[in-house]
Write an enzyme that holds these catalytic residues in place. Structure first.
Site, PDB file in Angstrom:
ATOM      1  CG  ASP A  77       8.932   2.137 -30.736  1.00 61.35           C
ATOM      2  OD1 ASP A  77       8.746   2.348 -31.940  1.00 61.35           O
ATOM      3  OD2 ASP A  77       8.896   1.004 -30.233  1.00 61.35           O
ATOM      4  CD  GLU A 128     -12.756  26.122  -0.822  1.00 62.86           C
ATOM      5  OE1 GLU A 128     -13.549  25.831   0.075  1.00 62.86           O
ATOM      6  OE2 GLU A 128     -13.043  26.864  -1.774  1.00 62.86           O
ATOM      7  CG  ASP A 173       4.655  -5.166 -32.406  1.00 58.45           C
ATOM      8  OD1 ASP A 173       3.968  -5.712 -33.290  1.00 58.45           O
ATOM      9  OD2 ASP A 173       5.865  -5.394 -32.248  1.00 58.45           O
ATOM     10  CG  ASP A 191     -15.485  22.127  -0.094  1.00 63.06           C
ATOM     11  OD1 ASP A 191     -16.288  21.729  -0.956  1.00 63.06           O
ATOM     12  OD2 ASP A 191     -14.847  23.186  -0.193  1.00 63.06           O
TER      13      ASP A 191
END
Length: 595
Positions: free
Chosen positions: A345, A52, A94, A438
């Protein structure tokens, strides 16, 4: 996100199937009068094994990464795109502004009348000037020409047409002036005898790394019924060669990209000669590799295009549509990043796995992109790729911890619950164990990463995680059974307390083993922000049974020094066996997908 979804489904199936079996067998063995306590135990077990903290770990890690990148002039629009950066295998860009400085300067003019050629070129700088226009203006500081001529019609430069035109008027003179790619402009000129010679001169300038524009004009052009002036039967005025110096960091950035396993491919509208010259200077290609032009690429079959995009690194005179097609073919094999900026683009930015734009890109391009660069530089992108791989490595660490620790304890507690008449660990103790183990893992978000972890793109390998969870989880479960064998004659409260302490200590200390594929003493040292929480939580765990309030709430009893010494010995041997198992696991190739 896709990898974590697959991992979550994998874990969910294992947990559901195991809990149904354990719950059913416990009820069958111990009677229906324990349905409620067994159901509560099963729910606590499910909570203990589900990672979790993963959403918190991911969010913290991504947020820290976004903050670091913002200091390096990279703005992240979508948090998970930071990790996507790390997955890039091919970067299409480019050359202008990333490899070169985009600081144009007129280097040479090839024309019968250089003054007239520059005058005509200056007249085309209608609207917002481009870098070419600024270079022409800098070379022609007297710009009163623009005030004496009135623009009556214009057609801005278009990447598809590779040219732009204006119609200007002064007194009784009206003329059309066109500026663009030499091969395009020369095709529109009436003096065809000069075409071959001028194209050769343009190619020679390109080989010197100069970007070349051709200029042509027509006196008294005629406007058609649609209000458009025909760009035909032009008179050639000359060629202008522009110098755009390389960025000082370009070569180093290309080398770093190669070290990271990232191919850099240049997609440019410039001619093949200048594209080759620039690419050769920074080491992207050698003289033997051909430069593929847009028209050549367009004529190929789909199979030929696939082969070309994988093999070649420089594509010149490409249109936005051809960029889209190149990226589309590359994605059959690679994870592709694309740096664009123009309106046209946007489709390629949307298609690519990670779209990057500069801050002054068009609104449409920025909307389609995932990341905005405040500094158009390869160096900035490479930093982003490194950051993305560090984030992936730290999220993967947490997944390894949780699979090994949680699954090891999950199967041990579930299995032993079938062998004894009482619960091996109370539901409240299971949940407290889960919370304590945890909390320190939140610091994993900012942990150091071994250099080897960022040398090449990494991906979520469910097979690898599953093998590691099973192998090292079995090692953990084995020591839980060893503990049970040693303390089987103790009271239920003693077993529950000692097992709670053992579970927390083994999970916390294994963090320092599982954070690296190397022998833990050879790995990059952990950050103090991870070490200190682990030490504090370990000490707190040992203190809980001696604090009356917590001992009462969690049903813990005070262990003896002998019992704690035995636990210490089990933890030490567990760490040794886990480290050896981990090294064998990676040595035989299970952790690399080779086996």
């Amino acid at each position: 996100e896709q990898g974590i979804k697959r991992l979550s489904r994998f874990m969910l199936w294992i947990v559901v199937v195991t809990l149904v079996i354990v719950f059913s067998v416990n009820i069958a063995l111990k009677g229906t009068d324990q349905v409620f306590i067994q159901l509560l135990f099963a729910i606590a077990l499910a909570v203990s094994v589900i990672p979790e903290a993963l959403p918190a770990i991911v969010t913290l890690t991504f947020t820290q990464g976004a903050l670091k990148l913002s200091r390096k002039k990279v703005v992240v629009k979508r948090l998970s795109s930071i990790e996507d950066l790390g997955h890039i295998q091919v970067l299409c860009t480019d050359k202008t502004g990333t490899i070169t400085k985009n600081e144009m300067a007129v280097k040479t003019v090839v024309a019968k009348d250089q003054e007239e050629c520059m005058h005509l070129a200056l007249l085309t700088s209608e609207g917002e000037p481009s870098t070419f226009d600024l270079a022409i203006q800098a070379a022609r500081p007297t710009t009163d020409l623009l005030t004496t001529w009135k623009t009556i019609w214009s057609l801005p430069f278009d990447p598809e047409r590779k040219r732009g035109s204006v119609v200007v008027h002064k007194q009784s003179i009206t003329q059309l002036v066109t500026k663009g790619a030499p091969e395009v402009i020369l095709d529109l000129c009436s003096d065809v005898g000069i075409k071959s010679d001028m194209l050769k001169k343009a190619e020679n300038l390109g080989r010197q790394g100069l970007r070349v524009l051709a200029v042509a004009y027509k006196l008294h052009p005629i406007q058609n019924a649609d209000g458009v002036y025909a760009e035909d039967r032009l008179t050639f005025a000359g060629l202008i060669g522009f110098e755009d110096p390389l960025k000082e960091t370009a070569k180093q950035a290309i080398r770093e990209a190669e070290e990271l396993g990232v191919q850099v491919k240049i997609l440019t509208g410039d001619g093949p000669e200048v594209a080759r010259a620039v690419a050769a200077q920074v080491g992207i290609l050698d003289q033997a590799e051909p430069v593929i032009t847009g028209p050549e690429f367009r004529q190929m079959t789909s199979a030929e295009k696939q082969q070309v995009v994988e093999k070649n690194h420089v594509f010149a005179r490409v249109t936005p549509e051809e960029k889209y097609s190149i990226i589309q073919h590359l994605q059959h094999t690679y994870v592709v990043g694309f740096l664009g900026e123009g309106i046209n683009d946007a489709p390629a930015l949307q298609l690519s796995n990670i779209g990057l734009v500069v801050q002054n890109a068009s609104d449409v391009a920025r909307e389609a992109a995932d990341i905005i660069l405040l500094d158009k530089s390869l160096e900035v992108i490479i930093d982003g790729i490194k950051q993305g791989r560090e984030i992936f490595a730290n999220v993967s660490k947490y997944i390894r911890y949780t699979l090994v620790g949680n699954f090891g304890g999950f199967y041990a507690i579930a299995g032993i619950s079938l062998l004894i008449p009482f619960l091996p660990m109370l539901p409240t103790q299971i949940l407290l164990n889960n919370l304590l183990t945890d909390l320190p893992l939140l610091a994993v978000a900012g942990d150091y990463v071994d250099p080897e972890e960022i040398k090449k793109p990494q991906f979520y390998n469910i097979r690898e995680f599953a093998f590691m969870g099973i192998l090292l989880g079995l090692v953990s479960s084995t020591f839980d059974f060893v503990f049970f064998a040693l303390f089987r004659n103790s009271s239920p409260e003693t077993i529950q307390t000692l097992w709670f302490i053992l579970s927390v200590l083994t999970e916390l200390t294994s963090i320092f083993l599982l954070r690296s594929r190397k022998f833990f003493l050879r790995a990059k040292r952990p950050r103090w922000s991870l070490v200190i929480p682990v030490i504090c939580v370990s000490l707190l765990t040992l203190m809980l049974p001696f604090i009356p309030f917590t001992a009462d709430v969690f049903h813990l009893i005070k262990p003896t020094m002998l019992q704690l010494s035995v636990l210490g010995g089990i933890v030490l041997v567990y760490l040794i066996v886990t480290e050896v198992s981990k090294l064998i696991y990676y040595r035989v190739g299970l952790g690399t997908g080779k086996s």
